[in-house]
Design a protein around this motif. Structure first.
Motif, PDB file in Angstrom:
ATOM      1  N   GLN A 100       1.420  -1.351   0.050  1.00  0.00           N
ATOM      2  CA  GLN A 100       0.084  -0.227   0.201  1.00  0.00           C
ATOM      3  C   GLN A 100       0.927   0.999  -0.254  1.00  0.00           C
ATOM      4  O   GLN A 100       2.183   1.572   0.902  1.00  0.00           O
ATOM      5  N   ILE A 101       0.950   1.686  -0.697  1.00  0.00           N
ATOM      6  CA  ILE A 101       1.998   3.113  -0.688  1.00  0.00           C
ATOM      7  C   ILE A 101       0.948   4.716  -1.474  1.00  0.00           C
ATOM      8  O   ILE A 101      -0.786   4.280  -2.657  1.00  0.00           O
ATOM      9  N   GLU A 159       2.341   2.938 -18.126  1.00  0.00           N
ATOM     10  CA  GLU A 159       2.831   2.127 -19.927  1.00  0.00           C
ATOM     11  C   GLU A 159       4.025   1.410 -19.538  1.00  0.00           C
ATOM     12  O   GLU A 159       3.992   0.582 -20.010  1.00  0.00           O
ATOM     13  N   GLN A 160       4.412   2.273 -18.257  1.00  0.00           N
ATOM     14  CA  GLN A 160       5.976   1.742 -17.636  1.00  0.00           C
ATOM     15  C   GLN A 160       5.947   0.425 -16.946  1.00  0.00           C
ATOM     16  O   GLN A 160       6.695  -0.099 -17.344  1.00  0.00           O
ATOM     17  N   ALA A 161       4.380   0.499 -16.394  1.00  0.00           N
ATOM     18  CA  ALA A 161       4.588  -0.871 -15.502  1.00  0.00           C
ATOM     19  C   ALA A 161       4.542  -1.759 -17.144  1.00  0.00           C
ATOM     20  O   ALA A 161       4.597  -3.419 -16.885  1.00  0.00           O
ATOM     21  N   GLU A 162       3.110  -2.203 -17.865  1.00  0.00           N
ATOM     22  CA  GLU A 162       3.140  -2.751 -19.074  1.00  0.00           C
ATOM     23  C   GLU A 162       4.510  -3.185 -20.034  1.00  0.00           C
ATOM     24  O   GLU A 162       4.843  -4.513 -20.159  1.00  0.00           O
ATOM     25  N   GLU A 163       5.300  -1.978 -20.047  1.00  0.00           N
ATOM     26  CA  GLU A 163       7.038  -2.250 -20.674  1.00  0.00           C
ATOM     27  C   GLU A 163       7.826  -2.895 -20.037  1.00  0.00           C
ATOM     28  O   GLU A 163       8.338  -4.470 -20.132  1.00  0.00           O
ATOM     29  N   LYS A 164       8.074  -3.028 -18.814  1.00  0.00           N
ATOM     30  CA  LYS A 164       8.906  -3.127 -17.718  1.00  0.00           C
ATOM     31  C   LYS A 164       8.883  -4.578 -17.123  1.00  0.00           C
ATOM     32  O   LYS A 164       9.463  -5.400 -16.729  1.00  0.00           O
ATOM     33  N   PHE A 165       7.772  -4.467 -16.607  1.00  0.00           N
ATOM     34  CA  PHE A 165       6.878  -5.389 -15.747  1.00  0.00           C
ATOM     35  C   PHE A 165       5.676  -6.750 -16.311  1.00  0.00           C
ATOM     36  O   PHE A 165       5.085  -7.393 -15.949  1.00  0.00           O
ATOM     37  N   ASP A 197       9.811  -6.474  -0.729  1.00  0.00           N
ATOM     38  CA  ASP A 197      10.489  -5.224  -0.517  1.00  0.00           C
ATOM     39  C   ASP A 197      10.650  -4.242  -1.707  1.00  0.00           C
ATOM     40  O   ASP A 197      10.850  -3.543  -1.493  1.00  0.00           O
ATOM     41  N   ARG A 198      11.926  -5.843  -1.651  1.00  0.00           N
ATOM     42  CA  ARG A 198      12.022  -4.383  -3.612  1.00  0.00           C
ATOM     43  C   ARG A 198      10.951  -4.874  -4.463  1.00  0.00           C
ATOM     44  O   ARG A 198      11.233  -2.992  -5.205  1.00  0.00           O
ATOM     45  N   ILE A 199      10.581  -4.625  -4.478  1.00  0.00           N
ATOM     46  CA  ILE A 199       9.013  -4.689  -5.548  1.00  0.00           C
ATOM     47  C   ILE A 199       8.183  -3.032  -5.343  1.00  0.00           C
ATOM     48  O   ILE A 199       8.105  -2.449  -5.383  1.00  0.00           O
ATOM     49  N   GLU A 200       8.325  -2.899  -3.611  1.00  0.00           N
ATOM     50  CA  GLU A 200       7.871  -1.950  -3.460  1.00  0.00           C
ATOM     51  C   GLU A 200       8.357  -0.954  -3.366  1.00  0.00           C
ATOM     52  O   GLU A 200       8.113   0.439  -3.954  1.00  0.00           O
ATOM     53  N   GLU A 201       9.922  -1.133  -3.082  1.00  0.00           N
ATOM     54  CA  GLU A 201      10.890   0.431  -3.441  1.00  0.00           C
ATOM     55  C   GLU A 201      11.009   0.217  -5.110  1.00  0.00           C
ATOM     56  O   GLU A 201      10.998   1.392  -5.058  1.00  0.00           O
ATOM     57  N   GLU A 202      10.683  -0.146  -5.647  1.00  0.00           N
ATOM     58  CA  GLU A 202      10.275  -0.050  -7.497  1.00  0.00           C
ATOM     59  C   GLU A 202       9.627   0.875  -7.959  1.00  0.00           C
ATOM     60  O   GLU A 202       9.419   1.449  -8.044  1.00  0.00           O
ATOM     61  N   ILE A 203       8.500   0.336  -6.538  1.00  0.00           N
ATOM     62  CA  ILE A 203       7.573   1.156  -7.464  1.00  0.00           C
ATOM     63  C   ILE A 203       7.647   2.295  -6.987  1.00  0.00           C
ATOM     64  O   ILE A 203       6.843   3.826  -7.344  1.00  0.00           O
ATOM     65  N   VAL A 204       8.193   2.820  -5.894  1.00  0.00           N
ATOM     66  CA  VAL A 204       8.189   3.887  -4.783  1.00  0.00           C
ATOM     67  C   VAL A 204       8.692   4.780  -6.090  1.00  0.00           C
ATOM     68  O   VAL A 204       8.045   5.746  -5.988  1.00  0.00           O
ATOM     69  N   LYS A 205       9.860   4.228  -5.967  1.00  0.00           N
ATOM     70  CA  LYS A 205      11.027   5.066  -7.536  1.00  0.00           C
ATOM     71  C   LYS A 205      10.514   5.351  -8.625  1.00  0.00           C
ATOM     72  O   LYS A 205      10.098   6.634  -8.640  1.00  0.00           O
ATOM     73  N   ASN A 206       9.435   4.362  -9.174  1.00  0.00           N
ATOM     74  CA  ASN A 206       8.891   5.355 -10.392  1.00  0.00           C
ATOM     75  C   ASN A 206       7.509   6.044 -10.037  1.00  0.00           C
ATOM     76  O   ASN A 206       8.361   7.031 -11.171  1.00  0.00           O
ATOM     77  N   LEU A 207       6.612   5.766  -9.505  1.00  0.00           N
ATOM     78  CA  LEU A 207       6.192   7.070  -8.600  1.00  0.00           C
ATOM     79  C   LEU A 207       6.450   8.171  -8.521  1.00  0.00           C
ATOM     80  O   LEU A 207       6.160   9.254  -8.573  1.00  0.00           O
ATOM     81  N   ASP A 208       7.416   8.421  -7.512  1.00  0.00           N
ATOM     82  CA  ASP A 208       7.988   9.710  -6.979  1.00  0.00           C
ATOM     83  C   ASP A 208       8.881   9.850  -8.552  1.00  0.00           C
ATOM     84  O   ASP A 208       8.686  10.955  -8.455  1.00  0.00           O
TER      85      ASP A 208
END
Length: 112
Positions: free
Chosen positions: A5-6, A26-32, A80-91
């Motif tokens: 949850q973010i 778009e990034q979620a579709e391409e990258k993940f 933890d790694r997934i959450e960190e990546e999501i936070v980084k991309n969104l921020d």
């Protein structure tokens, strides 16, 4: 199952937040390799995303992004790694300021 949850507050307004959410999808579709659907509403938008082992939503309003994801058993180990990546991309997307508008320049005809 692991949950992510973010929440991120912003002052962009819905129109600009909508652009960021669309770019995030778009990034979620391409990258993940996510499958994303985008639903626009009057006061909020909803991005639904899914792939094997993960599903969730990103709710977008005029002043907040709220992401909720549910990870399956195997991906839960990498929460933890997934959450960190999501936070980084969104921020990163939120922090980007729109480029100032330039005066429309007239195109010169091509010369041979």
């Amino acid at each position: 199952m692991a949950d992510i949850q973010i929440q991120r507050e912003h002052t962009l307004g819905l129109a600009e937040a909508r652009k960021i959410a669309f770019k995030w999808a778009e990034q979620a579709e391409e990258k993940f390799d996510m499958e994303c659907t985008y639903e626009e509403g009057k006061t909020e938008d909803l991005v639904s995303f899914t792939r094997s082992g993960v599903s969730g939503t990103l709710t977008v309003t005029k002043d907040r992004f709220e992401l909720e994801a549910r990870l399956g058993f195997l991906l839960g180990a990498f929460k933890d790694r997934i959450e960190e990546e999501i936070v980084k991309n969104l921020d990163t997307l939120i922090a980007k300021k729109p480029a100032p508008k330039k005066a429309d320049a007239k195109k010169k005809p091509a010369t041979k």
